[in-house]
Design an enzyme around this catalytic site. Structure first.
Site, PDB file in Angstrom:
ATOM      1  N   CYS A 139      13.780  -9.109  -1.436  1.00 34.75           N
ATOM      2  CA  CYS A 139      13.564  -9.866   0.003  1.00 34.75           C
ATOM      3  C   CYS A 139      13.468 -11.650  -0.643  1.00 34.75           C
ATOM      4  O   CYS A 139      14.225 -12.371  -0.001  1.00 34.75           O
ATOM      5  CB  CYS A 139      12.274  -9.882   0.640  1.00 34.75           C
ATOM      6  SG  CYS A 139      12.279  -8.062   1.717  1.00 34.75           S
ATOM      7  N   GLU A 184      11.303  -8.947   6.093  1.00 31.12           N
ATOM      8  CA  GLU A 184      12.122 -10.392   5.868  1.00 31.12           C
ATOM      9  C   GLU A 184      13.328 -10.353   6.510  1.00 31.12           C
ATOM     10  O   GLU A 184      14.026 -11.165   7.062  1.00 31.12           O
ATOM     11  CB  GLU A 184      11.883 -10.830   4.627  1.00 31.12           C
ATOM     12  CG  GLU A 184      10.552 -11.035   4.087  1.00 31.12           C
ATOM     13  CD  GLU A 184       9.788  -9.668   3.526  1.00 31.12           C
ATOM     14  OE1 GLU A 184       9.971  -8.639   3.833  1.00 31.12           O
ATOM     15  OE2 GLU A 184       8.650  -9.870   2.801  1.00 31.12           O
ATOM     16  N   CYS A 197      12.999  -3.727   4.828  1.00 31.13           N
ATOM     17  CA  CYS A 197      12.117  -4.793   4.843  1.00 31.13           C
ATOM     18  C   CYS A 197      11.927  -5.625   6.155  1.00 31.13           C
ATOM     19  O   CYS A 197      12.966  -5.793   6.908  1.00 31.13           O
ATOM     20  CB  CYS A 197      12.104  -5.624   3.642  1.00 31.13           C
ATOM     21  SG  CYS A 197      11.569  -4.732   1.950  1.00 31.13           S
ATOM     22  N   CYS A 201       8.978  -8.879  -1.594  1.00 25.60           N
ATOM     23  CA  CYS A 201       9.284  -7.826  -2.714  1.00 25.60           C
ATOM     24  C   CYS A 201      10.560  -8.621  -3.422  1.00 25.60           C
ATOM     25  O   CYS A 201      11.068  -9.763  -2.747  1.00 25.60           O
ATOM     26  CB  CYS A 201       9.710  -6.520  -2.308  1.00 25.60           C
ATOM     27  SG  CYS A 201      11.551  -6.717  -1.364  1.00 25.60           S
ATOM     28  N   ASN A 211       9.228  -4.145   9.082  1.00 25.94           N
ATOM     29  CA  ASN A 211       9.940  -3.266   8.435  1.00 25.94           C
ATOM     30  C   ASN A 211      10.281  -1.883   9.346  1.00 25.94           C
ATOM     31  O   ASN A 211       9.585  -1.796  10.433  1.00 25.94           O
ATOM     32  CB  ASN A 211       9.136  -2.829   7.339  1.00 25.94           C
ATOM     33  CG  ASN A 211       7.672  -2.478   7.620  1.00 25.94           C
ATOM     34  OD1 ASN A 211       7.327  -2.622   8.618  1.00 25.94           O
ATOM     35  ND2 ASN A 211       7.088  -1.468   6.755  1.00 25.94           N
ATOM     36  N   GLU A 223      11.136   1.765   8.454  1.00 23.67           N
ATOM     37  CA  GLU A 223      11.566   2.829   7.565  1.00 23.67           C
ATOM     38  C   GLU A 223      12.454   4.029   8.195  1.00 23.67           C
ATOM     39  O   GLU A 223      12.798   4.009   9.321  1.00 23.67           O
ATOM     40  CB  GLU A 223      10.238   3.379   6.968  1.00 23.67           C
ATOM     41  CG  GLU A 223       9.401   2.448   6.327  1.00 23.67           C
ATOM     42  CD  GLU A 223       7.944   2.610   5.813  1.00 23.67           C
ATOM     43  OE1 GLU A 223       7.541   3.905   6.293  1.00 23.67           O
ATOM     44  OE2 GLU A 223       7.241   2.025   5.094  1.00 23.67           O
TER      45      GLU A 223
HETATM   46  N1  THU Z   1       7.884  -4.258   2.720  1.00 24.27           N
HETATM   47  C1  THU Z   1       8.410  -5.297   3.362  1.00 24.27           C
HETATM   48  O1  THU Z   1       8.671  -5.252   4.701  1.00 24.27           O
HETATM   49  N2  THU Z   1       8.452  -6.409   2.974  1.00 24.27           N
HETATM   50  C2  THU Z   1       8.028  -6.664   1.889  1.00 24.27           C
HETATM   51  O2  THU Z   1       8.520  -7.769   1.255  1.00 24.27           O
HETATM   52  C3  THU Z   1       7.486  -5.586   0.647  1.00 24.27           C
HETATM   53  C4  THU Z   1       7.423  -4.007   1.215  1.00 24.27           C
HETATM   54  C5  THU Z   1       7.871  -2.812   3.456  1.00 24.27           C
HETATM   55  C6  THU Z   1       8.754  -1.675   2.813  1.00 24.27           C
HETATM   56  C7  THU Z   1       8.352  -0.517   3.223  1.00 24.27           C
HETATM   57  O3  THU Z   1       8.699  -0.183   4.607  1.00 24.27           O
HETATM   58  C8  THU Z   1       6.738  -0.843   3.167  1.00 24.27           C
HETATM   59  O4  THU Z   1       6.676  -2.172   3.079  1.00 24.27           O
HETATM   60  C9  THU Z   1       6.064  -0.270   1.950  1.00 24.27           C
HETATM   61  O5  THU Z   1       6.928  -0.636   0.953  1.00 24.27           O
END
Ligand code: THU
Length: 138
Positions: free
Chosen positions: A94, A60, A58, A91, A47, A49
Site C-alpha cells: 500500500c 488503501e 487492502c 502495509c 479492504n 477479502e
Molecule cells: N489490510 C489493509 O486493508 N490495509 C493495510 O495496510 C494492512 C492490511 C487488510 C488486508 C486484510 O484484509 C486484513 O487487513 C488483514 O491483513
C-alpha cells in the site's frame, strides 16, 4: 502539509464509515481508508477479502481507485483505520501504491481506530528512498 481540525475530523469520520463496508470475514480485521485529494475532496475504500485468500485487497488501493474514478490526481492525506489496539500502518504494498499518486514528501499518512487518531507520518518516513515514476524517465 497543514490539515485543519475540521479536515482531520472529516477524514476520521469517513475512514471509520468506510470500515463499515469492509468485507473481512476471514481475518475479521476491518480496515477503512479515507483519502484527501488535491481538490479537497475525500474518497473512501475498505479492504475486501476473498475465499481464495491471496486475492484479498487492502483498503488503501480501494480508496485510491475511488479517487481516480472521481478524477482526482494526487493524494494529499490518507487516514487509515483498523480495529486497534495495535496501531495499524499501511502495509508495504500500500505504501508503494500511495507513492504513485503523491509527492512523497507531501503525503500525510494518519492512522487511527474507533477511539480516534493515533499516529501521523509522512509517506517519506514510511517509505524512504522510494522507487517512483521519476525512475522511469531515464
Ligand atoms: N489490510 C489493509 O486493508 N490495509 C493495510 O495496510 C494492512 C492490511 C487488510 C488486508 C486484510 O484484509 C486484513 O487487513 C488483514 O491483513
Amino acid at each position: 502539509m497543514e490539515l485543519s481540525q475540521d479536515v482531520l475530523d472529516r477524514l476520521l469520520a469517513e475512514s471509520l464509515r468506510a470500515r463499515e463496508f469492509s468485507h473481512a470475514p476471514y481475518s475479521k480485521y476491518r480496515v477503512g481508508a479515507a483519502i484527501l485529494d488535491e481538490q479537497g475532496r475525500i474518497h473512501i475504500g475498505a479492504n475486501m477479502e476473498n475465499a481464495s485468500y491471496p486475492q484479498g485487497w487492502c483498503a488503501e488501493p480501494s480508496a485510491l481507485t475511488a479517487m481516480l474514478m472521481a478524477g482526482g490526481k494526487q493524494a494529499k492525506a490518507v487516514l487509515v483505520t483498523g480495529p486497534g489496539p495495535d496501531l495499524i500502518t499501511p502495509c508495504g504494498g500500500c505504501r508503494q501504491k500511495l507513492r504513485e499518486f503523491s509527492v512523497p514528501y507531501d503525503l500525510v499518512v494518519i492512522v487511527g481506530d474507533p477511539s480516534g487518531i493515533r499516529g501521523r507520518w509522512t509517506l517519506a518516513e514510511l517509505l524512504p528512498h522510494s522507487f517512483g515514476p521519476s525512475h522511469l524517465k531515464f
